[in-house]
Write an enzyme that holds these catalytic residues in place. Sequence first.
Site, PDB file in Angstrom:
ATOM      1  N   LYS A  59      19.507   5.307  -4.096  1.00 35.02           N
ATOM      2  CA  LYS A  59      20.727   5.151  -4.866  1.00 35.02           C
ATOM      3  C   LYS A  59      20.448   5.581  -6.286  1.00 35.02           C
ATOM      4  CE  LYS A  59      23.152   0.952  -6.315  1.00 35.02           C
ATOM      5  NZ  LYS A  59      23.398  -0.412  -5.859  1.00 35.02           N
ATOM      6  N   GLY A  92       2.170   2.576  -2.606  1.00 30.22           N
ATOM      7  CA  GLY A  92       1.935   3.324  -3.838  1.00 30.22           C
ATOM      8  C   GLY A  92       2.894   2.979  -4.952  1.00 30.22           C
ATOM      9  N   GLU A 141       0.266  -9.192 -10.203  1.00 30.99           N
ATOM     10  CA  GLU A 141      -0.596  -9.312  -9.030  1.00 30.99           C
ATOM     11  C   GLU A 141      -2.072  -9.178  -9.334  1.00 30.99           C
ATOM     12  OE1 GLU A 141       1.204  -6.490  -6.383  1.00 30.99           O
ATOM     13  OE2 GLU A 141       2.276  -8.100  -5.357  1.00 30.99           O
ATOM     14  N   GLY A 177      -9.763  33.319  21.693  1.00 30.52           N
ATOM     15  CA  GLY A 177     -10.754  34.384  21.632  1.00 30.52           C
ATOM     16  C   GLY A 177     -10.186  35.786  21.647  1.00 30.52           C
ATOM     17  N   LEU A 196       1.132   2.315  -8.324  1.00 29.74           N
ATOM     18  CA  LEU A 196       0.663   3.574  -8.893  1.00 29.74           C
ATOM     19  C   LEU A 196       1.841   4.359  -9.476  1.00 29.74           C
ATOM     20  CD1 LEU A 196      -1.609   5.574  -9.328  1.00 29.74           C
ATOM     21  CD2 LEU A 196      -0.984   6.606  -7.154  1.00 29.74           C
ATOM     22  N   GLY A 255       0.794  -1.229   0.000  1.00 28.26           N
ATOM     23  CA  GLY A 255       0.000   0.000   0.000  1.00 28.26           C
ATOM     24  C   GLY A 255       0.816   1.263   0.000  1.00 28.26           C
ATOM     25  N   GLU A 289      -9.054  24.807  11.765  1.00 27.30           N
ATOM     26  CA  GLU A 289      -9.875  24.807  12.963  1.00 27.30           C
ATOM     27  C   GLU A 289     -11.356  24.938  12.636  1.00 27.30           C
ATOM     28  OE1 GLU A 289      -8.140  26.429  17.053  1.00 27.30           O
ATOM     29  OE2 GLU A 289      -8.935  27.953  15.747  1.00 27.30           O
TER      30      GLU A 289
END
Lengths: 592, 120
Positions: free
Chosen positions: A219, A48, A74, A287, A51, A46, A314
């Site tokens: 490398k 990547g 695969e 605040g 991809l 997983g 936030e």
Amino acid sequence: MGTIRKNIRASRTPLPKSPTGISGLDEITLGGLPRGRPTLVCGGAGCGKSLFGIEFLVRGATQFNENGVLMTFEEPVRDVTQNVTSLGFDLDSLVARKKLVIDHVRVERSEIEEAGDYDLEGLFIRLNYAIDSVGAKRVVLDTLESLFSGLANHAILRAELRRLFGWLKEKGVTAIITGERGEATLTRQGLEEYVSDCVISLDHRVIEQVSTRRLRVVKYRGSTHGTNEYPFLIDEDGISVLPVTSAGLEHQASSERVGTGVKDLDSMLGGKGYFRGSSILVSGTAGTGKSTLAAHFADAACRRGERCLYFAFEESPHQILRNMRSIGLDLGRHVASGKLRFHASRPTLYGLETHLATVHKKIADFQPRAVVVDPISNLATAGSLPEVRAMLLRLVDFLKMRQITALLTNLTSGGQTLEGTDVSVSSLVDTWLLLRDLEHNGERNRGIYVLKSRGMAHSNQVREFLITSRGIKLVDVYLGPAGMLTGSARVAQVAREAADELKGLKEVARRQRLLKQKRQAMEAQVLALRAAFEAEREEVLSEVAIDRLRREKAGGDRAEMARSRSAGTGTARGNENGHGMAAVRRDREILR
Amino acid sequence: MKAAKGLKAAKEPREDAKGDDAKFWDLRLYVAGQSPKSLRAFSNLKKICETHLAGRYRIEVIDLLKNPQLAAGDQILAVPTLVRKLPVPIEKIIGDLSNEGRALVGLDLRPRSIGADGAQ
């Protein structure tokens, strides 16, 4: 000696490279993967790597006019195609246009009986056939290591793989071979032994439930390359690697000034606001109005016609828009006109590196001149302190390099010294505004002051700052014998002063009135005295006159008597009379 | 190539076959040119078939050097590969078939467990 060296240098041709088209990677590798050689891309499940390979092929076919072959060990072709559709890669179309060949090599151990000597010529033939059918320049083998589970005779397999890599080189194709990470080795089957030209390691780490993807060029024979671990993203545009390093201190320093969006604040900063391309830190406790100040900054940028990118860690963009509307700031119209863009995400959503990568990518996409990060302190939840610091350093550097004016807000948590940030970025920023609560007489008021502002004259005053329905307003705080007063204490003080002043005015008026009365009294007295005097004088005068008259009468009588006794004294009588009138006049003069 | 001469050399199944006699072996041998391994595989196969399946088999030899496009269809990776199309299920035997024990297991002419043990 010199000439020899020169000759050597001249004869040395740079290693030809094949650009991957993967954003950022070509910068790290200074041009791409070694052309005509195999590259090993390894990493855990997983991470990547598949991809990575597919994107290399797709970019090759679409951007560099180099056709490709994907040999997958695969997944079936249909699965591979589906997997990358969400990333905008249309493999079917590439296959149909003869730019790509996908061949699924399925090796099922249960279906295979090994009886005697063999080689993998079949694989070579398939690959060769695929390459020749589209004139491919790029080949991806994903994941060759599946063969190890499919075939029992590893001795043959290893020999054949060695032959395969040699064959790929001979064929002159730029190849990517993917490999699963091993426990102590880069790949489980030690493929790095065979592929020695270029090795790229991908990593998908999860630290404290937060994942971060990283890439490292382990490398690269015959070429210099970036050696760091670079964060990378997988999103709807595929992979983007971010060559984010601490860029050093070579950025240009602009002396152009940009407004803060608050007129009074501009005047605190030498009357003109921030420097363009500088970094501004706004810190304060909860605040105190950090976001409001940030919104003013964004609004000012958009009003100047610049694009502004707002990273909200936030609040949701809607919440920000609503809140700012309540203080008379209509950010919505900037969003509508495309000048303002929000990017909101929870800091804990992914790792710091990924955040940084996202920030980079969004900035590269939107090309803003102003950036707001609200707040940076929240990022601390996404990583350890040194990491956050390093990330912010890189962020600030990156923004400065691009001459983007950046406003970062920082929430100072309770109990902390105000003149500090929990992520220690204060030394990185150029202008530091501190917002603080001023507690007095049972109420809290907001104060603002410029803690530092490099390269400009700035106010040393603490100003009270009010958030009104028409934005931020700064007012002078009251500094008096009783200390600094803000809020209602200030208002009370102002009122008290006004009352005092009024009282003073009344006193003056009263005394004026009093004086006037005294004068009137005095004048009346003078008049009375004068009247008395006049009366007395008149009396004296009339007495004098009577007296004279009496005396004259007496004199006349005497003259009558003398005349009657002897004639010829008339002249004397007349003289006597004239003398009498002059005497009266003289007397009057004296008494006047 | 000698092996190629036997291409599509089908033999009629014998009527009097016993045991699995009803079965028919449809075999396909993938080779790459006339490499020693290929030739060895063909001769080994021929021998095994004649010994155990006389008259109940058909061998099709495919030279991948001539027909590379056929390699993908049967998922050929190793050469030589013998594909047992019939009897089902499809089974692949890779190698030059010099290990007869394993070859017989692959051809379903010997139980798997014994074959697996005796193979080494």
